[in-house]
Motif scaffolding. Sequence first.
Motif, PDB file in Angstrom:
ATOM      1  N   SER A  44       0.831  -1.198   0.000  1.00  0.00           N
ATOM      2  CA  SER A  44       0.000   0.000   0.000  1.00  0.00           C
ATOM      3  C   SER A  44       0.869   1.253   0.000  1.00  0.00           C
ATOM      4  O   SER A  44       2.041   1.229   0.409  1.00  0.00           O
ATOM      5  N   VAL A  45       0.279   2.349  -0.440  1.00  0.00           N
ATOM      6  CA  VAL A  45       0.969   3.650  -0.415  1.00  0.00           C
ATOM      7  C   VAL A  45       1.211   4.063   1.034  1.00  0.00           C
ATOM      8  O   VAL A  45       0.365   3.839   1.905  1.00  0.00           O
ATOM      9  N   VAL A  46       2.382   4.674   1.289  1.00  0.00           N
ATOM     10  CA  VAL A  46       2.675   5.180   2.633  1.00  0.00           C
ATOM     11  C   VAL A  46       2.797   6.696   2.584  1.00  0.00           C
ATOM     12  O   VAL A  46       3.095   7.284   1.541  1.00  0.00           O
ATOM     13  N   SER A  47       2.571   7.339   3.699  1.00  0.00           N
ATOM     14  CA  SER A  47       2.647   8.794   3.791  1.00  0.00           C
ATOM     15  C   SER A  47       4.094   9.272   3.719  1.00  0.00           C
ATOM     16  O   SER A  47       5.019   8.586   4.156  1.00  0.00           O
ATOM     17  N   THR A  63       9.045  -0.935  -4.447  1.00  0.00           N
ATOM     18  CA  THR A  63       7.690  -1.075  -4.978  1.00  0.00           C
ATOM     19  C   THR A  63       6.654  -0.261  -4.199  1.00  0.00           C
ATOM     20  O   THR A  63       5.462  -0.332  -4.495  1.00  0.00           O
ATOM     21  N   THR A  64       7.096   0.511  -3.219  1.00  0.00           N
ATOM     22  CA  THR A  64       6.178   1.295  -2.393  1.00  0.00           C
ATOM     23  C   THR A  64       6.073   2.720  -2.919  1.00  0.00           C
ATOM     24  O   THR A  64       7.084   3.417  -3.039  1.00  0.00           O
ATOM     25  N   LEU A  65       4.858   3.158  -3.224  1.00  0.00           N
ATOM     26  CA  LEU A  65       4.643   4.551  -3.580  1.00  0.00           C
ATOM     27  C   LEU A  65       4.555   5.395  -2.316  1.00  0.00           C
ATOM     28  O   LEU A  65       4.023   4.959  -1.301  1.00  0.00           O
ATOM     29  N   ILE A  66       5.089   6.617  -2.410  1.00  0.00           N
ATOM     30  CA  ILE A  66       5.071   7.541  -1.285  1.00  0.00           C
ATOM     31  C   ILE A  66       4.107   8.673  -1.631  1.00  0.00           C
ATOM     32  O   ILE A  66       4.255   9.320  -2.674  1.00  0.00           O
ATOM     33  N   SER A  67       3.132   8.902  -0.795  1.00  0.00           N
ATOM     34  CA  SER A  67       2.180   9.975  -1.058  1.00  0.00           C
ATOM     35  C   SER A  67       2.836  11.335  -0.841  1.00  0.00           C
ATOM     36  O   SER A  67       3.974  11.429  -0.383  1.00  0.00           O
ATOM     37  N   SER A  68       2.099  12.392  -1.147  1.00  0.00           N
ATOM     38  CA  SER A  68       2.647  13.736  -1.049  1.00  0.00           C
ATOM     39  C   SER A  68       2.744  14.201   0.402  1.00  0.00           C
ATOM     40  O   SER A  68       2.156  13.616   1.303  1.00  0.00           O
ATOM     41  N   ASN A  69       3.511  15.264   0.607  1.00  0.00           N
ATOM     42  CA  ASN A  69       3.459  15.974   1.883  1.00  0.00           C
ATOM     43  C   ASN A  69       3.078  17.427   1.600  1.00  0.00           C
ATOM     44  O   ASN A  69       3.243  17.919   0.480  1.00  0.00           O
ATOM     45  N   SER A  70       2.558  18.109   2.585  1.00  0.00           N
ATOM     46  CA  SER A  70       2.012  19.450   2.368  1.00  0.00           C
ATOM     47  C   SER A  70       3.083  20.529   2.277  1.00  0.00           C
ATOM     48  O   SER A  70       2.788  21.668   1.916  1.00  0.00           O
ATOM     49  N   SER A  71       4.314  20.194   2.564  1.00  0.00           N
ATOM     50  CA  SER A  71       5.361  21.215   2.613  1.00  0.00           C
ATOM     51  C   SER A  71       5.905  21.590   1.247  1.00  0.00           C
ATOM     52  O   SER A  71       6.078  22.763   0.927  1.00  0.00           O
ATOM     53  N   ASN A  72       6.187  20.564   0.418  1.00  0.00           N
ATOM     54  CA  ASN A  72       6.857  20.869  -0.849  1.00  0.00           C
ATOM     55  C   ASN A  72       6.260  20.158  -2.058  1.00  0.00           C
ATOM     56  O   ASN A  72       6.890  20.107  -3.118  1.00  0.00           O
ATOM     57  N   LEU A  73       5.062  19.606  -1.954  1.00  0.00           N
ATOM     58  CA  LEU A  73       4.372  18.980  -3.084  1.00  0.00           C
ATOM     59  C   LEU A  73       5.204  17.880  -3.734  1.00  0.00           C
ATOM     60  O   LEU A  73       5.159  17.680  -4.943  1.00  0.00           O
ATOM     61  N   ASP A  74       5.945  17.165  -2.941  1.00  0.00           N
ATOM     62  CA  ASP A  74       6.841  16.122  -3.418  1.00  0.00           C
ATOM     63  C   ASP A  74       6.656  14.904  -2.521  1.00  0.00           C
ATOM     64  O   ASP A  74       6.159  15.015  -1.396  1.00  0.00           O
ATOM     65  N   TRP A  75       7.057  13.734  -3.015  1.00  0.00           N
ATOM     66  CA  TRP A  75       7.120  12.568  -2.122  1.00  0.00           C
ATOM     67  C   TRP A  75       8.344  12.662  -1.221  1.00  0.00           C
ATOM     68  O   TRP A  75       8.394  12.041  -0.166  1.00  0.00           O
ATOM     69  N   ARG A 154      -0.614   7.550 -11.924  1.00  0.00           N
ATOM     70  CA  ARG A 154      -0.918   7.149 -10.556  1.00  0.00           C
ATOM     71  C   ARG A 154      -1.112   8.409  -9.718  1.00  0.00           C
ATOM     72  O   ARG A 154      -0.278   9.323  -9.753  1.00  0.00           O
ATOM     73  N   THR A 155      -2.208   8.449  -8.950  1.00  0.00           N
ATOM     74  CA  THR A 155      -2.512   9.610  -8.126  1.00  0.00           C
ATOM     75  C   THR A 155      -1.686   9.617  -6.845  1.00  0.00           C
ATOM     76  O   THR A 155      -0.927   8.680  -6.572  1.00  0.00           O
ATOM     77  N   ARG A 156      -1.890  10.631  -6.022  1.00  0.00           N
ATOM     78  CA  ARG A 156      -1.164  10.743  -4.745  1.00  0.00           C
ATOM     79  C   ARG A 156      -1.490   9.587  -3.815  1.00  0.00           C
ATOM     80  O   ARG A 156      -0.712   9.267  -2.914  1.00  0.00           O
ATOM     81  N   ASP A 195       3.772  22.022 -15.957  1.00  0.00           N
ATOM     82  CA  ASP A 195       4.356  21.671 -14.664  1.00  0.00           C
ATOM     83  C   ASP A 195       3.377  20.801 -13.891  1.00  0.00           C
ATOM     84  O   ASP A 195       2.171  20.973 -14.001  1.00  0.00           O
ATOM     85  N   ASP A 196       3.902  19.885 -13.080  1.00  0.00           N
ATOM     86  CA  ASP A 196       3.042  19.145 -12.169  1.00  0.00           C
ATOM     87  C   ASP A 196       3.855  18.696 -10.967  1.00  0.00           C
ATOM     88  O   ASP A 196       5.088  18.783 -10.961  1.00  0.00           O
ATOM     89  N   THR A 197       3.144  18.217  -9.949  1.00  0.00           N
ATOM     90  CA  THR A 197       3.796  17.858  -8.696  1.00  0.00           C
ATOM     91  C   THR A 197       4.450  16.485  -8.786  1.00  0.00           C
ATOM     92  O   THR A 197       3.968  15.588  -9.459  1.00  0.00           O
ATOM     93  N   ARG A 198       5.539  16.310  -8.041  1.00  0.00           N
ATOM     94  CA  ARG A 198       6.430  15.178  -8.254  1.00  0.00           C
ATOM     95  C   ARG A 198       5.971  13.871  -7.618  1.00  0.00           C
ATOM     96  O   ARG A 198       6.598  12.836  -7.829  1.00  0.00           O
ATOM     97  N   TYR A 199       4.893  13.907  -6.851  1.00  0.00           N
ATOM     98  CA  TYR A 199       4.425  12.660  -6.247  1.00  0.00           C
ATOM     99  C   TYR A 199       3.557  11.840  -7.195  1.00  0.00           C
ATOM    100  O   TYR A 199       3.271  10.691  -6.924  1.00  0.00           O
ATOM    101  N   TYR A 200       3.130  12.416  -8.331  1.00  0.00           N
ATOM    102  CA  TYR A 200       2.364  11.643  -9.297  1.00  0.00           C
ATOM    103  C   TYR A 200       3.244  10.581  -9.961  1.00  0.00           C
ATOM    104  O   TYR A 200       4.453  10.768 -10.123  1.00  0.00           O
ATOM    105  N   GLY A 201       2.626   9.484 -10.362  1.00  0.00           N
ATOM    106  CA  GLY A 201       3.321   8.475 -11.139  1.00  0.00           C
ATOM    107  C   GLY A 201       3.019   8.669 -12.614  1.00  0.00           C
ATOM    108  O   GLY A 201       1.911   8.366 -13.080  1.00  0.00           O
ATOM    109  N   PHE A 202       3.977   9.222 -13.359  1.00  0.00           N
ATOM    110  CA  PHE A 202       3.816   9.501 -14.784  1.00  0.00           C
ATOM    111  C   PHE A 202       4.727   8.596 -15.615  1.00  0.00           C
ATOM    112  O   PHE A 202       5.620   7.926 -15.103  1.00  0.00           O
ATOM    113  N   SER A 203       4.521   8.641 -16.909  1.00  0.00           N
ATOM    114  CA  SER A 203       5.357   7.882 -17.840  1.00  0.00           C
ATOM    115  C   SER A 203       6.716   8.559 -18.012  1.00  0.00           C
ATOM    116  O   SER A 203       6.883   9.751 -17.742  1.00  0.00           O
TER     117      SER A 203
END
Length: 214
Positions: A44-47, A63-75, A154-156, A195-203
């Motif tokens: 599962s995704v972790v914070s 294999t673990t996705l990291i969700s966003s944090n509110s400070s810098n819009l990054d994982w 992949r979303t946040r 531009d977009d935030t870095r926590y998304y999973g893009f191609s």
Amino acid sequence: SATPGDVGALGLLYQWGRKDPSLGSSSIHNNRMAIAESTITWPSVVSSETSTGTVEYVVEHPTTLISSNSSNLDWYYTGSASTDDTRWQSEKTIYDPCPVGWRVPDGGDSGVWATAKGSSSSYDRSYDSTNKGMNFSGDFGSASTIWYPASGYRTRNGALSNVGYNGNYWSSTVPSSGYARLLFFYATGVFPELDDTRYYGFSVRCVVWIADKY
């Protein structure tokens, strides 16, 4: 695969600055995770926190996705608005997911897509609604087919979204803290300098890399 309409062309999805991928879709039409075809268990995704939003953690948990944090819009967690911009660069880094001899392309107004088109402005282009993607022949090269599938993202929270509708392709270029440049397209519009935030999973569409040239 490089064949339009082939699900094998969708590839995998990456959070910006990470070497290891997450699963894409098992369908060109639907947001259907390819877990059935996978040979491992996907956690599962972790914070994004002090202990998880680090390079060390993602290397140990590829294999673990990291969700966003509110400070810098990054994982990537720093606890402030600043973040690390060096994970992907014009020079290939150890976190670059492309194979030897290839790298994540530059983006923005002087990047590979804007340069090939001759402009960083958005423009209209025909979308292949049957095969779910765009053929950029004539824009990005002279080959008869230069296929970019609408792989979605992949979303946040780790969910697949907009498969068959959006194409989102990371570059190594960062315009400001928490963001990164990419090529984005949907049914009628192409945006080579979005531009977009870095926590998304893009191609990622790798380009040939020889020293500092591609």
